[in-house]
Design a protein around this motif. Structure first.
Motif, mmCIF file in Angstrom:
data_model
loop_
_atom_site.group_PDB
_atom_site.id
_atom_site.type_symbol
_atom_site.label_atom_id
_atom_site.label_comp_id
_atom_site.label_asym_id
_atom_site.label_seq_id
_atom_site.Cartn_x
_atom_site.Cartn_y
_atom_site.Cartn_z
ATOM 1 N N ARG A 44 -26.097 18.039 24.743
ATOM 2 C CA ARG A 44 -27.395 17.497 25.205
ATOM 3 C C ARG A 44 -27.613 16.096 24.627
ATOM 4 N N SER B 263 -34.364 11.836 30.257
ATOM 5 C CA SER B 263 -33.784 12.366 29.024
ATOM 6 C C SER B 263 -34.036 13.861 28.884
ATOM 7 N N GLY C 1 -23.185 15.208 27.641
ATOM 8 C CA GLY C 1 -24.460 14.511 27.770
ATOM 9 C C GLY C 1 -24.364 13.450 28.848
ATOM 10 N N THR D 60 -33.513 8.819 22.521
ATOM 11 C CA THR D 60 -32.051 8.788 22.579
ATOM 12 C C THR D 60 -31.390 9.304 21.308
ATOM 13 N N HIS E 130 -28.833 5.419 25.859
ATOM 14 C CA HIS E 130 -29.417 4.379 26.714
ATOM 15 C C HIS E 130 -28.670 3.071 26.469
ATOM 16 N N VAL F 98 -27.855 12.015 24.636
ATOM 17 C CA VAL F 98 -28.426 10.976 25.498
ATOM 18 C C VAL F 98 -28.161 9.599 24.899
ATOM 19 N N VAL G 196 -31.583 16.163 30.425
ATOM 20 C CA VAL G 196 -30.349 16.366 29.666
ATOM 21 C C VAL G 196 -30.598 17.257 28.456
ATOM 22 N N LYS G 197 -31.722 17.042 27.802
ATOM 23 C CA LYS G 197 -32.013 17.717 26.537
ATOM 24 C C LYS G 197 -32.405 19.184 26.718
ATOM 25 N N PHE H 94 -27.106 6.715 30.150
ATOM 26 C CA PHE H 94 -27.984 6.034 31.105
ATOM 27 C C PHE H 94 -27.798 4.530 30.953
ATOM 28 N N VAL I 280 -28.014 13.374 37.328
ATOM 29 C CA VAL I 280 -27.907 14.229 36.142
ATOM 30 C C VAL I 280 -27.513 15.645 36.548
#
Length: 259
Positions: free
Chosen positions: A139, A127, A105, A167, A143, A141, A130-131, A108, A86
């Motif tokens: 930002r 997460s 972003g 997510t 999955h 995300v 990223v956020k 994953f 990341v």
């Protein structure tokens, strides 16, 4: 309706042109594009220069969002390695001195489907990386567990017993077209307990379909998910390494069947 595109295609001259054309001709469609030069961000090495030349071109389109690819190996990968991946994506603009390499972003991949508290805490930490802060433009995300069983999708307590609240998008189904048509899968996907805007469906190995039938398939996928990707490529490990012959038709179908 929006497209989640695994752009695992090597960016040789002209290779990404179908995406550029689609984004220009269909400005009302959102494309979220997954960048994956080295099964991740090439941590510890330098990506091929063609990636560094081509990725900034994506930023010339207001309807393209870019995500960096990070695998979690179903949380068996050390969390420190995930966080390092990341961080590597976040550092690309500085390392390569180009602000247009800033991704929006992280995608994953290979996340678990069955809820487990330890796995939840693992993914929560990933997460958050990223956020928190401004290192990623949106930002955002995503999955990808690849498959959530009908019993999970239909669970009224899904939000409490899953990772979906971590997510922006979860890929709830990445499978063959034939498996999508199985009654238990089809019905569960169309009656999910989660709002469509948080879900994606990816189908590969589509048969030869007329444009009219393809329009219908897109409509059915829309019943379960806001985000989709469809390809007729049937060779394992090659599904996302080329633009399939139906890519343009899929985009037109997503854009209301526009001709």
């Amino acid at each position: 309706m929006s497209i989640l595109l695994p752009l695992y295609i090597y960016p040789s001259a002209g290779a990404w042109n179908p995406l550029y054309t689609a984004a220009a001709e269909h400005p009302d469609i959102s494309f979220t594009v997954i960048i994956n030069p080295c099964s991740g961000p090439c941590r510890g090495s330098r990506p091929d220069q063609v990636y560094l030349n081509e990725i900034p071109k994506l930023k010339s389109f207001g309807n393209i969002r870019t995500l960096g690819y990070v695998a979690t190996n179903y949380t068996s990968k050390a969390i420190d390695d995930v966080l390092a991946d990341v961080n590597a994506w976040a550092d690309w603009p500085k390392v390569f001195n180009n602000t247009k390499l800033k991704t929006d972003g992280v995608f994953f991949d290979e996340t678990p489907s069955v809820y487990d508290l330890a796995a939840y805490r693992y993914l929560e930490k990933a997460s958050r990386a990223v956020k928190n802060g401004t290192r990623f433009r949106d930002r955002f995300v995503v999955h990808n567990p690849g498959f959530l069983a009908p019993s999970i999708i239909s669970d009224k307590q899904l939000l409490q017993h899953s990772y979906i609240n971590l997510t922006d998008i979860t890929v709830v189904f990445e499978e063959t077209f034939d498996k999508f048509l199985l009654r238990e899968n089809f019905d569960a996907l169309q009656h999910s307990k989660v709002r469509r805007s948080k879900l994606a469906i990816i189908l590969h190995s589509l048969p030869d379909l007329s444009k009219r039938v393809l329009d219908y398939v897109v409509e059915q996928v829309q019943e379960g998910a806001e985000w989709l990707f469809l390809t007729d490529v049937k060779v394992k490990d090659e599904y996302y390494h080329t633009f399939s012959p139906i890519f343009e038709d899929v985009v037109r179908s997503v854009d209301g069947g526009a001709e």
